[in-house]
Motif scaffolding. Sequence first.
Motif, PDB file in Angstrom:
ATOM      1  N   ASP A   1      65.650  18.131 -26.566  1.00 53.82           N
ATOM      2  CA  ASP A   1      66.080  16.792 -26.933  1.00 53.82           C
ATOM      3  C   ASP A   1      65.449  16.379 -28.257  1.00 53.82           C
ATOM      4  O   ASP A   1      64.240  16.551 -28.460  1.00 53.82           O
TER       5      ASP A   1
ATOM      6  N   SER B   1      79.807  21.268 -33.147  1.00 53.33           N
ATOM      7  CA  SER B   1      79.789  20.285 -34.233  1.00 53.33           C
ATOM      8  C   SER B   1      81.020  20.341 -35.130  1.00 53.33           C
ATOM      9  O   SER B   1      81.388  19.345 -35.746  1.00 53.33           O
TER      10      SER B   1
ATOM     11  N   ARG C   1      70.128  15.060 -26.810  1.00 52.24           N
ATOM     12  CA  ARG C   1      70.705  14.617 -28.079  1.00 52.24           C
ATOM     13  C   ARG C   1      70.174  15.529 -29.166  1.00 52.24           C
ATOM     14  O   ARG C   1      68.960  15.734 -29.285  1.00 52.24           O
TER      15      ARG C   1
ATOM     16  N   GLU D   1      71.081  16.973 -33.470  1.00 53.44           N
ATOM     17  CA  GLU D   1      71.849  16.791 -34.694  1.00 53.44           C
ATOM     18  C   GLU D   1      72.083  18.148 -35.332  1.00 53.44           C
ATOM     19  O   GLU D   1      71.241  19.042 -35.219  1.00 53.44           O
TER      20      GLU D   1
ATOM     21  N   ARG E   1      75.783  15.392 -28.034  1.00 48.53           N
ATOM     22  CA  ARG E   1      75.178  15.428 -26.706  1.00 48.53           C
ATOM     23  C   ARG E   1      75.513  16.800 -26.145  1.00 48.53           C
ATOM     24  O   ARG E   1      76.680  17.163 -26.040  1.00 48.53           O
TER      25      ARG E   1
ATOM     26  N   GLU F   1      75.678  14.002 -34.842  1.00 51.13           N
ATOM     27  CA  GLU F   1      74.876  13.903 -33.620  1.00 51.13           C
ATOM     28  C   GLU F   1      75.741  14.350 -32.447  1.00 51.13           C
ATOM     29  O   GLU F   1      76.917  13.987 -32.354  1.00 51.13           O
TER      30      GLU F   1
END
Length: 104
Positions: free
Chosen positions: A77, A47, A16, A18, A33, A31
């Motif tokens: 992560d 994004s 995860r 951002e 994955r 956010e």
Amino acid sequence: MILFARHIVLASELIRVEVAYASPEAQFLRELRMKRESTIAEAIAESGVEAECGIRVDDLSVGIWSKPVSPETRLRDGDRVEIYRPLKVDPKEARRRRARKSVR
């Protein structure tokens, strides 16, 4: 399992992250994955920040949690990818101007 760019990826193989960008006109925070070993450049592309905010990231600096890094840096992560816009005024010069005004 998640279908990721025509490849099946186990959820345990995802991290995860951002992606964040701010300008005087707008803020962007998304956010994602991503597959383990993804790069900052891949996260930015995924994004959609360039299209949504009308920017070219190639012309800007990037970092993770306020530390400048290369777009080819591998993500971990919990990383927060930050896209930095150039300063309009040098902070030292801005302080000098304020100091001169307060003396008058």
